[in-house]
Design an enzyme around this catalytic site. Structure first.
Site, PDB file in Angstrom:
ATOM      1  CE1 TYR A  26      -3.789   2.373   0.511  1.00 49.94           C
ATOM      2  CE2 TYR A  26      -2.286   3.476   2.017  1.00 49.94           C
ATOM      3  CZ  TYR A  26      -3.445   3.475   1.264  1.00 49.94           C
ATOM      4  OH  TYR A  26      -4.244   4.588   1.259  1.00 49.94           O
ATOM      5  CD1 TRP A  28      -1.497   7.260  -0.909  1.00 49.35           C
ATOM      6  CD2 TRP A  28      -1.720   9.006  -2.298  1.00 49.35           C
ATOM      7  NE1 TRP A  28      -2.810   7.650  -0.886  1.00 49.35           N
ATOM      8  CE2 TRP A  28      -2.965   8.724  -1.718  1.00 49.35           C
ATOM      9  CE3 TRP A  28      -1.612  10.057  -3.197  1.00 49.35           C
ATOM     10  CZ2 TRP A  28      -4.113   9.454  -2.027  1.00 49.35           C
ATOM     11  CZ3 TRP A  28      -2.747  10.795  -3.496  1.00 49.35           C
ATOM     12  CH2 TRP A  28      -3.983  10.482  -2.912  1.00 49.35           C
TER      13      TRP A  28
HETATM   14  N1  LIG Z   1      -1.786   8.463  12.381  1.00 45.78           N
HETATM   15  C1  LIG Z   1      -2.217   8.508  11.112  1.00 45.78           C
HETATM   16  N2  LIG Z   1      -1.649   7.723  10.185  1.00 45.78           N
HETATM   17  C2  LIG Z   1      -2.075   7.774   8.908  1.00 45.78           C
HETATM   18  C3  LIG Z   1      -3.118   8.652   8.517  1.00 45.78           C
HETATM   19  C4  LIG Z   1      -3.722   9.460   9.523  1.00 45.78           C
HETATM   20  O1  LIG Z   1      -4.676  10.224   9.269  1.00 45.78           O
HETATM   21  N3  LIG Z   1      -3.233   9.378  10.800  1.00 45.78           N
HETATM   22  N4  LIG Z   1      -3.526   8.708   7.208  1.00 45.78           N
HETATM   23  C5  LIG Z   1      -3.340   7.503   6.406  1.00 45.78           C
HETATM   24  C6  LIG Z   1      -3.578   7.712   4.977  1.00 45.78           C
HETATM   25  S1  LIG Z   1      -5.093   8.369   4.555  1.00 45.78           S
HETATM   26  C7  LIG Z   1      -2.706   7.317   4.016  1.00 45.78           C
HETATM   27  S2  LIG Z   1      -3.187   7.380   2.371  1.00 45.78           S
HETATM   28  C8  LIG Z   1      -1.369   6.754   4.347  1.00 45.78           C
HETATM   29  C9  LIG Z   1      -0.267   7.189   3.372  1.00 45.78           C
HETATM   30  O2  LIG Z   1       0.819   6.337   3.481  1.00 45.78           O
HETATM   31  P1  LIG Z   1       1.840   6.124   2.272  1.00 45.78           P
HETATM   32  O3  LIG Z   1       1.150   6.256   0.970  1.00 45.78           O
HETATM   33  O4  LIG Z   1       2.577   4.855   2.535  1.00 45.78           O
HETATM   34  O5  LIG Z   1       2.809   7.359   2.485  1.00 45.78           O
HETATM   35  P2  LIG Z   1       3.828   8.056   1.474  1.00 45.78           P
HETATM   36  O6  LIG Z   1       4.723   8.885   2.321  1.00 45.78           O
HETATM   37  O7  LIG Z   1       3.081   8.753   0.393  1.00 45.78           O
HETATM   38  O8  LIG Z   1       4.657   6.829   0.909  1.00 45.78           O
HETATM   39  C10 LIG Z   1       5.016   6.700  -0.430  1.00 45.78           C
HETATM   40  C11 LIG Z   1       6.452   6.177  -0.493  1.00 45.78           C
HETATM   41  O9  LIG Z   1       6.768   5.861  -1.842  1.00 45.78           O
HETATM   42  C12 LIG Z   1       8.040   6.402  -2.175  1.00 45.78           C
HETATM   43  N5  LIG Z   1       8.036   6.646  -3.631  1.00 45.78           N
HETATM   44  C13 LIG Z   1       7.716   7.782  -4.314  1.00 45.78           C
HETATM   45  N6  LIG Z   1       7.794   7.568  -5.644  1.00 45.78           N
HETATM   46  C14 LIG Z   1       8.163   6.273  -5.808  1.00 45.78           C
HETATM   47  C15 LIG Z   1       8.402   5.443  -6.960  1.00 45.78           C
HETATM   48  O10 LIG Z   1       8.254   5.849  -8.089  1.00 45.78           O
HETATM   49  N7  LIG Z   1       8.756   4.153  -6.722  1.00 45.78           N
HETATM   50  C16 LIG Z   1       8.919   3.650  -5.474  1.00 45.78           C
HETATM   51  N8  LIG Z   1       9.277   2.375  -5.342  1.00 45.78           N
HETATM   52  N9  LIG Z   1       8.697   4.406  -4.379  1.00 45.78           N
HETATM   53  C17 LIG Z   1       8.313   5.692  -4.545  1.00 45.78           C
HETATM   54  C18 LIG Z   1       8.174   7.650  -1.329  1.00 45.78           C
HETATM   55  O11 LIG Z   1       9.532   7.996  -1.155  1.00 45.78           O
HETATM   56  C19 LIG Z   1       7.465   7.218  -0.032  1.00 45.78           C
HETATM   57  O12 LIG Z   1       8.366   6.644   0.878  1.00 45.78           O
HETATM   58  O13 LIG Z   1      -1.019   7.151   5.676  1.00 45.78           O
HETATM   59  C20 LIG Z   1      -2.019   6.772   6.629  1.00 45.78           C
HETATM   60  N10 LIG Z   1      -1.506   6.970   7.977  1.00 45.78           N
HETATM   61  N1  LIG Z   2      -1.263  18.481   2.017  1.00 43.04           N
HETATM   62  C1  LIG Z   2      -1.719  17.209   2.003  1.00 43.04           C
HETATM   63  N2  LIG Z   2      -2.943  16.931   1.494  1.00 43.04           N
HETATM   64  C2  LIG Z   2      -3.421  15.659   1.530  1.00 43.04           C
HETATM   65  C3  LIG Z   2      -2.642  14.590   2.035  1.00 43.04           C
HETATM   66  C4  LIG Z   2      -1.340  14.918   2.558  1.00 43.04           C
HETATM   67  O1  LIG Z   2      -0.607  14.038   3.043  1.00 43.04           O
HETATM   68  N3  LIG Z   2      -0.924  16.224   2.520  1.00 43.04           N
HETATM   69  N4  LIG Z   2      -3.123  13.308   2.018  1.00 43.04           N
HETATM   70  C5  LIG Z   2      -4.248  13.005   1.112  1.00 43.04           C
HETATM   71  C6  LIG Z   2      -4.900  11.738   1.490  1.00 43.04           C
HETATM   72  S1  LIG Z   2      -4.164  10.263   1.031  1.00 43.04           S
HETATM   73  C7  LIG Z   2      -6.092  11.684   2.124  1.00 43.04           C
HETATM   74  S2  LIG Z   2      -6.839  10.175   2.433  1.00 43.04           S
HETATM   75  C8  LIG Z   2      -6.797  12.897   2.509  1.00 43.04           C
HETATM   76  C9  LIG Z   2      -7.299  12.774   3.950  1.00 43.04           C
HETATM   77  O2  LIG Z   2      -8.328  13.658   4.185  1.00 43.04           O
HETATM   78  P1  LIG Z   2      -8.860  13.807   5.676  1.00 43.04           P
HETATM   79  O3  LIG Z   2      -8.787  12.501   6.355  1.00 43.04           O
HETATM   80  O4  LIG Z   2     -10.167  14.471   5.648  1.00 43.04           O
HETATM   81  O5  LIG Z   2      -7.730  14.801   6.239  1.00 43.04           O
HETATM   82  P2  LIG Z   2      -7.080  15.072   7.663  1.00 43.04           P
HETATM   83  O6  LIG Z   2      -6.201  16.253   7.465  1.00 43.04           O
HETATM   84  O7  LIG Z   2      -6.453  13.861   8.206  1.00 43.04           O
HETATM   85  O8  LIG Z   2      -8.304  15.455   8.566  1.00 43.04           O
HETATM   86  C10 LIG Z   2      -9.114  16.574   8.261  1.00 43.04           C
HETATM   87  C11 LIG Z   2      -9.462  17.318   9.521  1.00 43.04           C
HETATM   88  O9  LIG Z   2     -10.352  16.559  10.328  1.00 43.04           O
HETATM   89  C12 LIG Z   2     -10.294  17.126  11.625  1.00 43.04           C
HETATM   90  N5  LIG Z   2     -10.677  16.152  12.644  1.00 43.04           N
HETATM   91  C13 LIG Z   2      -9.929  15.164  13.168  1.00 43.04           C
HETATM   92  N6  LIG Z   2     -10.617  14.482  14.098  1.00 43.04           N
HETATM   93  C14 LIG Z   2     -11.839  15.054  14.164  1.00 43.04           C
HETATM   94  C15 LIG Z   2     -13.013  14.789  14.940  1.00 43.04           C
HETATM   95  O10 LIG Z   2     -13.069  13.871  15.747  1.00 43.04           O
HETATM   96  N7  LIG Z   2     -14.088  15.579  14.702  1.00 43.04           N
HETATM   97  C16 LIG Z   2     -14.075  16.596  13.797  1.00 43.04           C
HETATM   98  N8  LIG Z   2     -15.197  17.285  13.616  1.00 43.04           N
HETATM   99  N9  LIG Z   2     -12.981  16.881  13.084  1.00 43.04           N
HETATM  100  C17 LIG Z   2     -11.880  16.117  13.252  1.00 43.04           C
HETATM  101  C18 LIG Z   2      -8.854  17.533  11.825  1.00 43.04           C
HETATM  102  O11 LIG Z   2      -8.790  18.784  12.499  1.00 43.04           O
HETATM  103  C19 LIG Z   2      -8.282  17.533  10.442  1.00 43.04           C
HETATM  104  O12 LIG Z   2      -7.555  18.685  10.096  1.00 43.04           O
HETATM  105  O13 LIG Z   2      -5.954  14.043   2.412  1.00 43.04           O
HETATM  106  C20 LIG Z   2      -5.283  14.114   1.155  1.00 43.04           C
HETATM  107  N10 LIG Z   2      -4.674  15.427   1.044  1.00 43.04           N
HETATM  108 MO   LIG Z   3      -5.175   8.570   2.266  1.00 46.97          MO
END
Ligand SMILES: Nc1nc2c(c(=O)[nH]1)N[C@H]1C(S)=C(S)[C@@H](COP(=O)(O)OP(=O)(O)OC[C@H]3O[C@@H](n4cnc5c(=O)[nH]c(N)nc54)[C@H](O)[C@@H]3O)O[C@H]1N2
Ligand SMILES: Nc1nc2c(c(=O)[nH]1)N[C@H]1C(S)=C(S)[C@@H](COP(=O)(O)OP(=O)(O)OC[C@H]3O[C@@H](n4cnc5c(=O)[nH]c(N)nc54)[C@H](O)[C@@H]3O)O[C@H]1N2
Ligand SMILES: [Mo]
Length: 666
Positions: A26, A28
């Protein structure tokens, strides 16, 4: 190195079978669609005989399991919702649970050509559309959008939603005709709601009862959009805020009206509310996986630690296979997973961990074999997201650095050693693949590849702007029923209730949080200065750090109680571990809540009290528990913690340093 790896892949397959290879991988990775690392890896492993995979996402893995039971089709709700132009033209009140955080909207899988959401947020302000911002953080809506801030206690939105719902029913403001014709289960929830009035809700969520009643009345009087960010389901019992949000919208009777009803993910992703064409862009065919075993994606540590154990998932009982080899390309589990101390133990169990990475991340550091991969700027590709405006020709900007190779080349080299090079490459170079995939995909109107490539991209025709699923359903629920057992919106679900899960009952419900000995709520949300952990060592992310550490946002009252001043290095801890961070004080956060974004590269130091991440990765603090037995989704958004000023000289951050290992012969 590839000879060694090919031999190990053969050994694991011969001794343990393909099921013993975990290739969920998994993450991005890259914007480009051909060099998309997971697609490349899955194609390779499918040709090798298959692998144990993963399902759903960390993003909305709870909703995609719940929504089919409630509205029949998760994808339509998540991906083809009311467009922003429809909202800004029709909506009078947006009740935004989790806000519409502008920091998140520059991101879409595959890339996004035009960033529309900031303009749509500006249009909300221009048209004086009322916004109720329900979030512990004021910054979850840009300051330019006038809003009433409801600084709810984290994890209690469901109580607020139930209090609003109670008020609507108690004051006869609910739409009985809509509930009757389009929904099932109203009687069940009405009975449950009897005890949950606005006063009860106020005691749970911290919003005054009078404010709850007043908001409910305004919602009933206006064209109202109830929207819930994905973060709200990335918590324990994360199904409930989504289901209760839908309940609220159903009571208002506006589901299927332009700009009314329910939304999920506005402000979570750049493409939610976009109205580009609903077409699939060119992509690499992955083949089929003959192995049937999979995990819901966030069960990775349980999978590695507990082979043979059974667990619940969406009404089924599944068994963890015995994984001997983990193959990761394009993701960073030591960024994304919870309870990193536990994940470290889990990564110690398989025989072999293989990682492709452009960077020396914590995941690379936990691998046995690391293959340096190129970045998108070092190769040619297509870029474009769902419902995007363009397909972009991504030209190579620089040559690959050092020994880095494309994921495709690495896997082609492995396939050659394993005897299926022709199957994997089909005799094409990467450039020939681009031409082939483009020509196969393009319709008569689109230019040929050479012209497309020279022009740098192709503008796609726009798509429909409406919320087609609910609009059609509203027009005729008998002719266009939802794909639920009743064909209606299931405010109560016999199916979900029939599973008998204590952590996800058969209707939206307030479930008491498990007790915690730690006083503060931690919000671990998405970072504003990077995508997850990507380029955390780059200048943009580093400029946001405080003393080289991830900033933690604290209310001045909580800081004063603890003798913490702005700029101090603090220790954030609970019974799972601790991390250091740099204190940032602001009134824009509810007292009792602290916020530390995800994505600081994990930089562990072992201490007598357990693991200490000196850089500020919140996943040393989050619990590795599922949202529920229904969806087994990620619950990493929240944790309970304590904070103290760090006494003494904090250990230096070293994770930004490159490896010092001698390179091995290829
Ligand atoms: N506590 C907490 N944890 C969370 C979340 C949260 O809200 N709270 N949010 C979650 C969510 S929504 C998501 S989507 C995940 C994201 O988690 P990930 O998608 O695993 O995070 P990234 O840092 O985007 O990891 C992508 C990796 O791919 C590498 N990469 C970039 N380009 C390439 C390429 O071309 N080839 C290869 N082989 N590698 C490459 C980058 O260097 C990076 O290390 O995290 C989750 N974790
Ligand atoms: N800049 C940037 N943009 C991103 C990403 C990134 O890594 N960087 N990741 C992308 C990805 S993979 C995903 S899945 C999306 C995730 O999208 P989301 O999951 O919606 O994003 P978050 O920033 O984790 O959370 C949004 C807001 O929810 C609020 N929140 C947290 N807990 C609670 C709660 O219990 N109640 C209420 N009412 N609010 C709460 C927090 O204040 C937070 O800022 O974002 C995407 N966009
Ligand atoms: Mo995500």
């Amino acid at each position: 190195m590839l000879d060694l790896l090919a031999a190990e892949l053969r050994r694991v397959r011969a001794e343990h079978g393909n099921e013993a290879i975990f290739g969920g991988s998994y993450g991005w990775a890259s914007a480009g669609r051909f060099h998309h690392a997971q697609s490349q890896l899955h194609r390779f492993l499918n040709l090798f005989g298959g692998f144990t995979g993963s399902r759903n996402s960390y993003s909305n893995g709870t909703s995609v399991v719940l929504l089919p039971h409630v509205v029949g089709d998760a994808d339509t709700v998540l991906r083809k919702a009311s467009s922003w132009p429809t909202i800004t033209a029709n909506t009078e009140l947006v009740v935004a649970f989790g806000g519409i955080p502008a920091k998140n909207v520059f991101v879409t899988p595959g890339g996004i050509t035009r960033h529309g959401t900031p303009g749509h947020l500006a249009a909300l302000a221009e048209r004086n559309i009322e916004v109720a911002l329900v979030s512990p953080l004021r910054t979850d809506l840009p300051p330019t959008v006038p809003a009433t801030w409801y600084p709810v206690e984290p994890g209690t939105d469901v109580a607020l939603m139930l209090g609003l719902a109670h008020t609507l029913i108690a004051e006869g403001l609910h739409d009985l005709a809509f509930l009757d014709r389009y929904c099932v289960g109203f009687d069940t929830v009405a009975e449950y709601l009897k005890e949950r009035d606005a006063d009860w809700a106020a005691g749970v969520c911290g919003i005054p009862a009078d404010d709850i009643r007043a908001l409910a009345r305004r919602m009933a009087a206006k064209r109202t959009l109830v929207t819930v960010t994905w973060s709200l389901q990335r918590i324990r019992y994360g199904e409930q805020p989504v289901w209760a949000g839908l309940l609220l919208a159903a009571l208002l009777g506006q589901i299927g009206l332009p700009g009314g009803g329910f939304g999920h993910g506005y402000g979570s992703m750049g493409d939610v509310g976009d109205n580009g064409p609903v077409v699939r862009l060119p992509h690499l065919p992955q083949g089929t996986n003959p192995v049937r075993t999979f995990i819901p994606v966030a069960r990775i540590a349980d999978l590695l630690l507990n082979p043979g154990d059974t667990y619940d998932y969406d009404g089924k009982v599944l068994t963890y296979p015995d994984i001997r080899l983990v193959y990761w390309a394009g993701g960073n589990p030591f960024h994304h997973h919870q309870d990193l101390a536990r994940l470290r133990t889990a990564f110690g169990r398989p025989d072999t961990i293989v990682v492709h990475e452009p960077h020396w991340t914590a995941t690379a550091r936990h691998a046995d074999i690391v293959l340096p991969a190129t970045l998108p700027l070092e190769r040619e590709d297509f870029g474009g997201g769902r419902r995007d405006t363009h397909l972009i020709a991504m030209h190579r900007a620089v040559d690959p650095y050092g020994e880095a190779r494309d994921d495709h080349d690495i896997l082609a080299g492995l396939a050659r050693r394993l005897g299926f090079a022709d199957g994997f490459t089909e005799g094409r170079t990467a450039r020939e693949w681009l031409v082939h995939l483009y020509e196969k995909w393009r319709t008569a109107d689109a230019p040929g590849f050479a012209d497309f490539w020279a022009a740098g991209g192709y503008q796609l025709p726009p798509g429909p702007t409406d919320f087609t699923l609910f609009e059609r359903f509203r027009a005729d629920p008998d002719k266009n029923p939802l794909k639920t057992p009743s064909g209606r919106i299931e405010l109560a679900s016999d199916t979900v209730g029939g599973f008998g899960y204590d952590d996800c009952p058969g209707h939206p419900a307030w479930l008491e949080p498990e007790p915690s000995g730690f006083p503060l709520h931690l919000i671990a949300n998405q970072p504003s200065t990077r995508l997850h952990s990507q380029l955390d060592v780059g200048p943009v992310s580093r400029a946001s750090k405080v003393d080289g550490r991830e900033p933690v946002t604290i209310n001045p009252a909580d800081a004063a109680n603890r003798g913490i001043a702005a700029g101090d290095v603090v220790r954030i801890f609970n019974d799972r571990g601790a991390c250091l961070a740099g204190a940032v004080l602001t009134d824009a956060i509810r007292p009792g809540v602290v916020q530390l974004a995800t994505g600081a590269w994990f930089d562990p130091v072992d201490t007598p009290d357990g693991v200490l991440c000196v850089h500020g990765n919140p996943n040393v603090l989050t619990a590795d528990v599922p949202s529920s037995r229904l969806s087994q989704g990620c619950a990493g958004q929240h944790a309970r913690v304590q904070i103290e000023r760090y006494a003494g000289t904090p250990p230096p951050v070293t994770v930004t340093e490159p490896p010092t290992l001698a390179p091995l012969a290829r």
